[in-house]
Design a protein around this motif. Structure first.
Motif, PDB file in Angstrom:
ATOM      1  N   LYS A   1      42.574  27.714  45.789  1.00  0.00           N
ATOM      2  CA  LYS A   1      41.114  26.880  46.269  1.00  0.00           C
ATOM      3  C   LYS A   1      40.233  27.968  45.311  1.00  0.00           C
ATOM      4  N   ASP A   2      39.095  27.098  44.885  1.00  0.00           N
ATOM      5  CA  ASP A   2      38.122  27.877  44.281  1.00  0.00           C
ATOM      6  C   ASP A   2      37.148  28.371  45.256  1.00  0.00           C
ATOM      7  N   ARG A   3      36.675  29.403  44.668  1.00  0.00           N
ATOM      8  CA  ARG A   3      35.519  30.447  45.758  1.00  0.00           C
ATOM      9  C   ARG A   3      34.338  30.741  44.604  1.00  0.00           C
ATOM     10  N   LEU A   4      33.324  30.473  45.093  1.00  0.00           N
ATOM     11  CA  LEU A   4      31.894  31.011  44.408  1.00  0.00           C
ATOM     12  C   LEU A   4      31.800  32.402  44.337  1.00  0.00           C
ATOM     13  N   ASP A   5      31.838  32.789  43.318  1.00  0.00           N
ATOM     14  CA  ASP A   5      31.697  34.490  42.750  1.00  0.00           C
ATOM     15  C   ASP A   5      30.217  34.547  42.841  1.00  0.00           C
ATOM     16  N   TYR A   6      29.445  34.097  41.557  1.00  0.00           N
ATOM     17  CA  TYR A   6      28.186  34.586  41.646  1.00  0.00           C
ATOM     18  C   TYR A   6      27.367  33.222  40.899  1.00  0.00           C
ATOM     19  N   VAL A   7      26.058  33.189  40.514  1.00  0.00           N
ATOM     20  CA  VAL A   7      25.337  32.201  40.283  1.00  0.00           C
ATOM     21  C   VAL A   7      24.713  32.509  38.721  1.00  0.00           C
ATOM     22  N   ASP A   8      24.857  31.832  37.777  1.00  0.00           N
ATOM     23  CA  ASP A   8      24.283  32.210  36.276  1.00  0.00           C
ATOM     24  C   ASP A   8      23.098  31.260  36.199  1.00  0.00           C
ATOM     25  N   ASP A   9      22.054  31.793  35.457  1.00  0.00           N
ATOM     26  CA  ASP A   9      20.984  31.060  34.839  1.00  0.00           C
ATOM     27  C   ASP A   9      21.576  30.308  33.683  1.00  0.00           C
ATOM     28  N   TYR A  10      21.479  28.865  33.620  1.00  0.00           N
ATOM     29  CA  TYR A  10      22.308  28.277  32.576  1.00  0.00           C
ATOM     30  C   TYR A  10      21.076  27.358  31.612  1.00  0.00           C
ATOM     31  N   GLN A  11      20.360  26.632  32.051  1.00  0.00           N
ATOM     32  CA  GLN A  11      19.674  25.784  31.516  1.00  0.00           C
ATOM     33  C   GLN A  11      18.098  25.992  31.803  1.00  0.00           C
ATOM     34  N   ASP A  12      17.048  26.169  30.772  1.00  0.00           N
ATOM     35  CA  ASP A  12      15.607  25.775  31.360  1.00  0.00           C
ATOM     36  C   ASP A  12      15.195  24.385  30.692  1.00  0.00           C
ATOM     37  N   LEU A  13      14.824  23.616  31.756  1.00  0.00           N
ATOM     38  CA  LEU A  13      14.412  22.355  31.221  1.00  0.00           C
ATOM     39  C   LEU A  13      13.001  22.050  31.397  1.00  0.00           C
ATOM     40  N   TYR A  14      12.427  22.143  30.151  1.00  0.00           N
ATOM     41  CA  TYR A  14      10.683  22.284  30.136  1.00  0.00           C
ATOM     42  C   TYR A  14      10.372  20.604  30.125  1.00  0.00           C
ATOM     43  N   THR A  15       9.525  20.336  31.008  1.00  0.00           N
ATOM     44  CA  THR A  15       9.177  18.756  31.296  1.00  0.00           C
ATOM     45  C   THR A  15       7.464  18.818  31.109  1.00  0.00           C
ATOM     46  N   THR A  16       7.048  17.566  31.064  1.00  0.00           N
ATOM     47  CA  THR A  16       5.855  17.286  30.719  1.00  0.00           C
ATOM     48  C   THR A  16       4.879  17.501  31.970  1.00  0.00           C
ATOM     49  N   SER A  17       5.438  17.618  33.153  1.00  0.00           N
ATOM     50  CA  SER A  17       4.603  17.859  34.413  1.00  0.00           C
ATOM     51  C   SER A  17       5.591  18.737  35.377  1.00  0.00           C
ATOM     52  N   GLU A  18       4.810  19.109  36.517  1.00  0.00           N
ATOM     53  CA  GLU A  18       5.596  19.468  37.652  1.00  0.00           C
ATOM     54  C   GLU A  18       6.477  18.358  38.142  1.00  0.00           C
ATOM     55  N   THR A  19       7.507  18.611  38.695  1.00  0.00           N
ATOM     56  CA  THR A  19       8.509  17.818  39.199  1.00  0.00           C
ATOM     57  C   THR A  19       8.830  17.732  40.880  1.00  0.00           C
ATOM     58  N   LEU A  20       8.541  16.738  41.669  1.00  0.00           N
ATOM     59  CA  LEU A  20       8.763  17.003  42.912  1.00  0.00           C
ATOM     60  C   LEU A  20       9.983  16.337  43.512  1.00  0.00           C
ATOM     61  N   ASP A  21      10.902  15.664  42.470  1.00  0.00           N
ATOM     62  CA  ASP A  21      12.213  15.244  43.215  1.00  0.00           C
ATOM     63  C   ASP A  21      13.067  15.320  41.868  1.00  0.00           C
ATOM     64  N   ILE A  22      14.124  15.169  42.139  1.00  0.00           N
ATOM     65  CA  ILE A  22      15.466  15.152  41.105  1.00  0.00           C
ATOM     66  C   ILE A  22      16.358  14.108  41.898  1.00  0.00           C
ATOM     67  N   GLU A  23      16.961  13.172  41.078  1.00  0.00           N
ATOM     68  CA  GLU A  23      17.727  12.226  41.441  1.00  0.00           C
ATOM     69  C   GLU A  23      18.970  12.312  40.446  1.00  0.00           C
ATOM     70  N   LEU A  24      20.096  12.730  40.820  1.00  0.00           N
ATOM     71  CA  LEU A  24      21.365  12.587  39.987  1.00  0.00           C
ATOM     72  C   LEU A  24      22.334  11.514  40.121  1.00  0.00           C
ATOM     73  N   PHE A  25      22.620  10.865  39.252  1.00  0.00           N
ATOM     74  CA  PHE A  25      23.787   9.800  39.253  1.00  0.00           C
ATOM     75  C   PHE A  25      24.680   9.603  38.199  1.00  0.00           C
ATOM     76  N   GLN A  26      25.681   8.687  38.453  1.00  0.00           N
ATOM     77  CA  GLN A  26      26.556   8.554  37.378  1.00  0.00           C
ATOM     78  C   GLN A  26      26.458   7.084  37.043  1.00  0.00           C
ATOM     79  N   ILE A  27      26.404   6.750  35.751  1.00  0.00           N
ATOM     80  CA  ILE A  27      26.733   5.582  35.141  1.00  0.00           C
ATOM     81  C   ILE A  27      28.066   5.379  34.421  1.00  0.00           C
ATOM     82  N   PRO A  28      28.764   4.384  35.227  1.00  0.00           N
ATOM     83  CA  PRO A  28      30.198   4.386  34.617  1.00  0.00           C
ATOM     84  C   PRO A  28      30.096   4.078  33.012  1.00  0.00           C
ATOM     85  N   SER A  29      31.175   4.873  32.245  1.00  0.00           N
ATOM     86  CA  SER A  29      31.226   4.913  30.848  1.00  0.00           C
ATOM     87  C   SER A  29      30.014   4.974  30.203  1.00  0.00           C
TER      88      SER A  29
END
Length: 569
Positions: free
Chosen positions: A208-236
């Motif tokens: 089984k996988d175990r969480l070791d630590y957390v890395d800073d991976y990507q800074d995503l600069y946006t055009t404005s402050e962001t109040l919510d994120i919705e993640l989803f998959q679109i098949p293919s």
């Protein structure tokens, strides 16, 4: 005497013979329909098998994939490897098994064949042996072999016992094609056992996988402050992140995960967007945004539902619904019917005691129509969940016009509508998150701040985890966790470990705070294990991709969202 299986072509043959048997082979019957020409048919012969000693012998023949083994009198198995495996997608019509052959002599096999058993599965030798002295008195089928496949009551498919002879490949990941179908691979690096289904390797047993630590991976600069994120998959198509931006221009953005990074994919006009919700109805994929203001002063507030266009490869406007400072959408299905609930926060004149609406999909008009209204107080979030046959909808009420100390409610679906199930006293509630650990059901609440008619606001307050008690049929307090104007909880799992991460946004003096990851410790509840620096954190989302597992957060105070990578061992 033909048996075929979906994935393996196998036979168990047990028989006792008094005379010499030269060949065991599989060849086509010219009088029958010929099999497909692309499969090579060969003659299999076990040579130097001397049985002409006027005694009884037991023989077990097993055929599986490329391999055929013959075990004589429970001795050392003899093995032949076919040039090509027996095809698993052809009918056996036109094939014949010759158990005994007189080679060039004319006529059929002559001798005494006392007992013949054919079974689907794998090598029957372990079930028959040890039995080094087969005798004439053993006239019945051994008990272990008596459980012949039976016909299911649902269909005519035979249900054989699968006890395949194990052959395991070691080392780096091998190919998984029809030639390796049913084979096992042991990953020495991850210490995992995998089974090939003819196309993919499926985990059978893995460390089984175990969480070791957390890395800073990507800074995503946006055009404005962001109040919510919705993640989803679109098949293919891929993984997407819809960002609800505060600024009206250029609106909100949709990002696509490409080569291990989020990249801008589409801009959509929004008006102080608060949240996105992705859902599907049949084969149609939708994305709903909650706008909290109108396009201009004095104009109606309209939230919008967008539909994914496979032709244009982007989201296009589909339906608009009048909302009131909408804070959240929740999409769900009950009895194959689709619903969409909006959290109306306040009216245009500032009244927070307002009805929120549950819409229902009309298959005839292919639009959402009002199904039920529910009285709410500064509604901030809806959470739908199912426990057994029961469906629940919980609302987070944040403000009643004078105080953030108000009741949030949990509703249950009964008689075609949601009815009140339980109320819970909350303090500026901003989010519900339902999760399960084993057979235990939890609801965790994010309390934003405590504001009464008199006195200062308190931002350092407890958020609470509730557990469904099956005896009282109520959600009871399980654990309090100190948070700082919490606005979101996200539950996720890594291997057998379970985690909660909280979005701390403000402590009364600063928006630069640590958001915290808590790990499930059973009797101890959730304990803090990782502290992640955030600025006005407004939302957390967990996702996985081919590159690994990640956490992503949005900021309500800076045009910056961040992706963290979970380092797992």
């Amino acid at each position: 005497l033909n048996f075929w299986e979906n994935y393996f072509f196998k036979y168990f043959i047990l028989f006792i013979s008094k005379y010499h048997i030269n060949d065991i082979l599989n060849k086509p019957n010219k009088r029958q329909i010929k099999p497909k020409p692309e499969y090579f048919l060969e003659r299999l012969s076990f040579k130097r098998i001397r049985l002409a000693d006027n005694r009884w012998h037991s023989m077990v023949l097993a055929v599986s994939g490329h391999h055929a083994t013959l075990t004589l009198d429970c001795g050392i198995p003899l093995e032949l490897i076919h040039k090509q495996p027996f095809p698993s997608d052809l009918s056996t019509d036109g094939s014949r098994f010759h158990i005994g052959s007189r080679r060039k002599w004319k006529g059929l096999f002559s001798g005494l064949l006392r007992q013949l058993v054919l079974l689907p599965g794998s090598d029957a030798t372990p079930h028959v042996c040890p039995s080094f002295k087969p005798s004439l008195v053993e006239l019945s089928i051994p008990t272990i072999l008596s459980n012949l496949p039976v016909k299911s009551q649902l269909n005519d498919v035979l249900l054989p016992p699968y006890e395949t002879e194990v052959r395991v490949t070691l080392g780096s990941k091998p190919a998984c094609t029809s030639a390796e179908e049913g084979q096992l691979w042991f990953d020495t690096l991850k210490r995992g056992l995998f089974l090939c289904d003819g196309a993919y390797w499926h985990s059978m047993l893995q460390e089984k996988d175990r969480l070791d630590y957390v890395d800073d991976y990507q800074d995503l600069y946006t055009t404005s402050e962001t109040l919510d994120i919705e993640l989803f998959q679109i098949p293919s198509v891929g993984l997407f992140a819809a960002m609800a931006h505060r600024a009206n221009k250029p609106g909100s953005a949709i990002y696509r995960w490409n080569h291990g990074q989020f990249q801008l994919y589409q801009n959509i006009s929004t008006f102080k967007a608060q949240a996105w919700k992705q859902f599907t109805i049949g084969r149609k994929m939708f994305l709903a945004v909650s706008n909290s203001v109108g396009p201009a002063d004095g104009e109606r507030e309209l939230s919008v539902i967008y539909r994914w266009s496979n032709k244009r490869m982007k989201f296009v406007r589909y339906q608009t619904l009048e909302t009131h400072s909408a804070r959240d959408w929740e999409a769900f299905h009950i009895n194959n019917e689709a619903f969409l609930a909006v959290a109306n926060h306040r009216t245009e004149n500032g009244n927070h005691n307002i009805d929120s609406v549950v819409y229902k999909w009309n298959p005839g008009t292919k639009t959402f129509e009002i199904n039920q209204t529910i009285s709410t107080s500064g509604a901030y979030d809806w959470e739908f969940f199912t426990v057994g046959p029961y469906h629940f909808l919980a609302v987070a009420n944040a403000f009643d016009g004078t105080s953030t100390q108000t009741d949030s409610s949990i509703y249950i679906w009964l008689g075609g509508a949601f009815q009140l199930f339980q109320t819970i006293r909350t303090f500026g509630a901003t989010d519900w998150e339902m999760f399960q650990i084993g057979n235990r059901v939890f609801l965790v609440l994010a309390n934003g701040h405590m504001l009464c008619e008199r006195g200062p606001s308190l931002y350092t307050i407890n958020s609470t985890i509730y557990e469904l008690d099956m005896t009282t049929k109520m959600f009871l307090k399980f654990q309090d966790i100190v948070t700082y104007s919490a606005v979101d909880w996200e539950f996720f799992s890594v291997g057998d470990e379970h985690f909660l991460v909280v979005a701390n946004s403000y402590d009364g003096s600063s928006y630069s705070l640590n958001s915290v990851i808590y790990r499930w410790q059973g009797y101890e509840g959730f304990v803090p294990v990782h502290w992640l620096p955030t600025i006005g954190c407004s939302d957390w989302e967990f996702f996985t991709s081919a590159e690994g597992s990640y956490l992503m957060y949005s900021s309500a105070k800076a045009p910056l969202s961040k992706v963290f990578k979970l380092r797992i061992h």
